[in-house]
Scaffold this active site. Sequence first.
Site, PDB file in Angstrom:
ATOM      1  N   ASP A 179      -5.142 -11.667  -4.813  1.00 25.87           N
ATOM      2  CA  ASP A 179      -5.667 -10.470  -5.486  1.00 25.87           C
ATOM      3  C   ASP A 179      -6.565 -10.871  -6.661  1.00 25.87           C
ATOM      4  OD1 ASP A 179      -3.467  -9.636  -3.952  1.00 25.87           O
ATOM      5  OD2 ASP A 179      -2.909  -8.068  -5.372  1.00 25.87           O
ATOM      6  N   ASP A 199      -7.666 -10.900  -0.685  1.00 28.86           N
ATOM      7  CA  ASP A 199      -6.771  -9.742  -0.784  1.00 28.86           C
ATOM      8  C   ASP A 199      -7.490  -8.674  -1.606  1.00 28.86           C
ATOM      9  OD1 ASP A 199      -4.405  -8.032  -1.083  1.00 28.86           O
ATOM     10  OD2 ASP A 199      -3.251  -9.771  -0.441  1.00 28.86           O
ATOM     11  N   ASP A 200      -6.743  -7.739  -2.210  1.00 24.31           N
ATOM     12  CA  ASP A 200      -7.399  -6.676  -2.964  1.00 24.31           C
ATOM     13  C   ASP A 200      -8.304  -7.248  -4.050  1.00 24.31           C
ATOM     14  OD1 ASP A 200      -6.142  -4.597  -1.553  1.00 24.31           O
ATOM     15  OD2 ASP A 200      -4.377  -4.699  -2.842  1.00 24.31           O
ATOM     16  N   HIS A 221      -9.877  -7.383   0.561  1.00 26.12           N
ATOM     17  CA  HIS A 221      -9.351  -6.134   1.100  1.00 26.12           C
ATOM     18  C   HIS A 221      -9.890  -4.906   0.376  1.00 26.12           C
ATOM     19  CE1 HIS A 221      -5.608  -8.396   2.878  1.00 26.12           C
ATOM     20  NE2 HIS A 221      -6.754  -8.796   3.378  1.00 26.12           N
ATOM     21  N   ARG A 252      -9.823   2.070  -0.858  1.00 25.62           N
ATOM     22  CA  ARG A 252      -8.526   2.398  -0.261  1.00 25.62           C
ATOM     23  C   ARG A 252      -7.592   3.006  -1.295  1.00 25.62           C
ATOM     24  NH1 ARG A 252      -4.629  -2.056   2.685  1.00 25.62           N
ATOM     25  NH2 ARG A 252      -5.355  -3.334   0.950  1.00 25.62           N
ATOM     26  N   LYS A 254      -3.475   3.558  -1.128  1.00 31.03           N
ATOM     27  CA  LYS A 254      -2.310   3.317  -0.268  1.00 31.03           C
ATOM     28  C   LYS A 254      -1.045   3.682  -1.030  1.00 31.03           C
ATOM     29  CE  LYS A 254      -2.871  -1.652  -1.325  1.00 31.03           C
ATOM     30  NZ  LYS A 254      -2.671  -3.064  -0.964  1.00 31.03           N
TER      31      LYS A 254
END
Length: 361
Positions: A179, A199-200, A221, A252, A254
């Site tokens: 991340d 990742d994010d 991500h 996103r 989530k």
Amino acid sequence: MWTRFLSLLVLVVSGYASSDCTGTINSMADVAAAVACTTVNLNSFQVPAGQTLALKLLTGTTVNMNGDITFAHENWAGPLFQISGSSITFNGNGHTFDGNGPLYWDGLGGNGGVTKPAPMMKISMSGTFSNVKVLNSPARTYSVSNPAPLVMDGLTIDNSLGDQPNSNSNGLAAGHNTDGFDASTENLTIQNSVIMNQDDCLAINRGANIVFKNNHCSGGHGISVGSINSGVTVNGITITGNTITNNDQALRIKTDAAATGSTVTNITYSGNTATGCKRFGVIIDQSYPSTIGTPGSGVLLSAVNFVSPQTSITVNSGAERVAVNCGVGSCTGTWNWSNLKVSGGTTGKITNFNGITGFSQ
Ligand SMILES: *[C@@H]1O[C@H](CO)[C@@H](O)[C@H](O)[C@H]1NC(C)=O
Ligand SMILES: *[C@@H]1O[C@H](CO)[C@@H](O)[C@H](O)[C@H]1NC(C)=O
Ligand SMILES: *[C@@H]1O[C@H](CO)[C@@H](O)[C@H](O)[C@H]1NC(C)=O
């Protein structure tokens, strides 16, 4: 009486004057004395294995990085670098914190394999933190929990080497869970930064008044609000002017399928550009950790808007443009998406919500 008063005065004045000095850090042994000064010069050295370079600074301190810092390898929890204090000015001057990621990477990140220091960089200061490069973080890079307003500006996170497999990763990308920024906080701006990871780019698990602007996210991500678990509030997130290339998804939200008693509201996107989205353009999913699975309805989600200037997203063939997977009754109000344009790929599904206006796919 006067003598006592005068000696007290001298004490007070010298007390103030004593921090008006420059401390220089050439090794861990210098840290304790240097942080008693309000100017700190951080020179190049290697932090020994299993230790945190922790700067606990006086209010108003200026830190100047004058060289690169590397961290010797050890499988432990970290963090590798920690900074705390109020109204701090941290000038990275383009220098690097090198986490030696390749010595840890096994394609599993935080999900198994060897223990990896995470986060690598723990930021608990207010003020400005700028012009710092992080190279090859073992796993998650920055965890930010500022005590008062903080601007993070002109940073580089380069974990691009982790896109390749290595001898320990069974053919997977070696870097995982890398991340960029984990920010569960208030009054934070992250801007003008470049994040290359797996990742994010940004993950916000709770918080308020967070601005993410003019950053470039590559390879990971995308920009995430979430994941959101129980009993948390998110209010006032602005995602603007970012460029997102070759991520799984651009934008996103989530929320955990099992979460209860949480609220996410007032999320505003504008002027973002994304290309090369591999799975989705925009995904709003209340079924986390599944992807477009059975959604939960314990996180109330409202006021997710795309405002001017337009956000423009191109997805790869085989990717879905927009997917919205709400729990029954948990997405509410009207969401104005008239400033969202998504092209390429296929139409995604919108489930349990008909409040989106100004957008059709
Ligand atoms: C954030 O800013 C708001 C509004 O100024 C203030 O009420 C709150 O205490 C601040 N919180 C932090 C952690 O800076
Ligand atoms: C939305 O977020 C912004 C930025 O933090 C804040 O100023 C505003 O008050 C919030 N609006 C609502 C309705 O909470
Ligand atoms: C959505 O935003 C656009 C652009 O600001 C505006 O013209 C339109 O009236 C808004 N739609 C609704 C339903 O509020």
